[in-house]
Design a protein around this motif. Structure first.
Motif, mmCIF file in Angstrom:
data_model
loop_
_atom_site.group_PDB
_atom_site.id
_atom_site.type_symbol
_atom_site.label_atom_id
_atom_site.label_comp_id
_atom_site.label_asym_id
_atom_site.label_seq_id
_atom_site.Cartn_x
_atom_site.Cartn_y
_atom_site.Cartn_z
ATOM 1 N N GLU A 6 -6.024 -31.855 -7.490
ATOM 2 C CA GLU A 6 -5.512 -32.214 -8.810
ATOM 3 C C GLU A 6 -6.304 -31.523 -9.905
ATOM 4 N N SER A 7 -5.657 -31.375 -11.041
ATOM 5 C CA SER A 7 -6.315 -30.876 -12.245
ATOM 6 C C SER A 7 -5.553 -31.396 -13.450
ATOM 7 N N GLY A 8 -6.203 -31.312 -14.610
ATOM 8 C CA GLY A 8 -5.519 -31.647 -15.852
ATOM 9 C C GLY A 8 -5.909 -32.961 -16.481
ATOM 10 N N GLY A 9 -6.778 -33.726 -15.853
ATOM 11 C CA GLY A 9 -7.193 -34.978 -16.467
ATOM 12 C C GLY A 9 -8.102 -34.731 -17.656
ATOM 13 N N GLY A 10 -8.438 -35.797 -18.358
ATOM 14 C CA GLY A 10 -9.326 -35.666 -19.503
ATOM 15 C C GLY A 10 -9.220 -36.841 -20.430
ATOM 16 N N MET A 34 6.262 -36.246 -2.664
ATOM 17 C CA MET A 34 4.977 -36.175 -3.350
ATOM 18 C C MET A 34 4.958 -37.228 -4.449
ATOM 19 N N GLY A 35 3.774 -37.723 -4.703
ATOM 20 C CA GLY A 35 3.683 -38.790 -5.691
ATOM 21 C C GLY A 35 2.353 -38.796 -6.409
ATOM 22 N N TRP A 36 2.331 -39.561 -7.472
ATOM 23 C CA TRP A 36 1.115 -39.791 -8.238
ATOM 24 C C TRP A 36 0.804 -41.282 -8.239
ATOM 25 N N PHE A 37 -0.421 -41.612 -7.902
ATOM 26 C CA PHE A 37 -0.924 -42.968 -7.964
ATOM 27 C C PHE A 37 -1.993 -43.047 -9.051
ATOM 28 N N ARG A 38 -2.294 -44.251 -9.476
ATOM 29 C CA ARG A 38 -3.423 -44.446 -10.382
ATOM 30 C C ARG A 38 -4.133 -45.741 -10.040
ATOM 31 N N GLN A 39 -5.413 -45.754 -10.337
ATOM 32 C CA GLN A 39 -6.210 -46.962 -10.128
ATOM 33 C C GLN A 39 -7.168 -47.119 -11.297
ATOM 34 N N ALA A 40 -7.006 -48.219 -12.009
ATOM 35 C CA ALA A 40 -7.886 -48.553 -13.114
ATOM 36 C C ALA A 40 -9.012 -49.440 -12.583
ATOM 37 N N ALA A 91 -7.096 -44.485 -16.133
ATOM 38 C CA ALA A 91 -7.253 -44.702 -14.699
ATOM 39 C C ALA A 91 -7.646 -43.389 -14.035
ATOM 40 N N VAL A 92 -8.001 -43.489 -12.766
ATOM 41 C CA VAL A 92 -8.116 -42.301 -11.926
ATOM 42 C C VAL A 92 -6.743 -42.056 -11.317
ATOM 43 N N TYR A 93 -6.224 -40.874 -11.552
ATOM 44 C CA TYR A 93 -4.906 -40.507 -11.045
ATOM 45 C C TYR A 93 -5.073 -39.623 -9.808
ATOM 46 N N SER A 94 -4.363 -39.999 -8.756
ATOM 47 C CA SER A 94 -4.451 -39.264 -7.494
ATOM 48 C C SER A 94 -3.080 -38.801 -7.048
ATOM 49 N N THR A 113 -8.295 -37.478 -10.393
ATOM 50 C CA THR A 113 -8.747 -36.939 -11.668
ATOM 51 C C THR A 113 -8.707 -38.050 -12.710
ATOM 52 N N GLN A 114 -9.739 -38.106 -13.534
ATOM 53 C CA GLN A 114 -9.858 -39.191 -14.511
ATOM 54 C C GLN A 114 -8.995 -38.906 -15.739
ATOM 55 N N VAL A 115 -8.246 -39.913 -16.146
ATOM 56 C CA VAL A 115 -7.510 -39.877 -17.408
ATOM 57 C C VAL A 115 -8.008 -41.041 -18.252
ATOM 58 N N THR A 116 -8.487 -40.724 -19.442
ATOM 59 C CA THR A 116 -8.992 -41.748 -20.353
ATOM 60 C C THR A 116 -8.237 -41.645 -21.668
#
Length: 119
Positions: A6-10, A34-40, A91-94, A113-116
């Motif tokens: 992954e890339s593009g978080g921030g 394919m999918g995207w998960f997130r965990q806060a 969250a952290v997006y995976s 990747t972290q998204v804040t």
């Protein structure tokens, strides 16, 4: 085996946008969905969006109308365009990949990747 990167978080202000990318390599012929998960912090991991190889994408209610998942088969990459971001999207997006079109099981995972989103 399949590798997902992954890339593009921030860090972004509320109301802003980010685009996440997930590049797949290895035995990509085995991938269907394919999918995207997130965990806060302190919360369970949740499926945000998924897209099968041949079919329509699916979204969690919390992101419908704001997030868009897409995939570029030539580049073996899946994207998550996130608009109108809210602090609760932090969250952290995976990225994950499944060999099944139904995706009841996810076989491969990226590192996250972290998204804040600041208020």
């Amino acid at each position: 085996q399949v590798q997902l990167v992954e890339s593009g978080g921030g860090l972004v202000q509320a109301g802003g946008s980010l685009r996440l990318s997930c590049a797949a390599s290895g035995s990509i012929f085995s991938i269907n969905t394919m999918g995207w998960f997130r965990q806060a912090p302190g919360k369970q991991r949740e499926l945000v969006a998924s897209i099968p190889r041949d079919g329509a994408p699916n979204y969690a209610d919390a992101v419908k109308g704001r997030f868009t998942i897409s995939r570029d088969t030539d580049k073996n990459t899946v994207y998550l365009q996130m608009n109108s971001l809210k602090p609760e999207d932090t969250a952290v997006y995976s990225c994950a990949a499944s060999r099944s079109p139904v995706a009841t099981m996810w076989h491969y995972w990226g590192q996250g990747t972290q998204v804040t989103v600041s208020s």
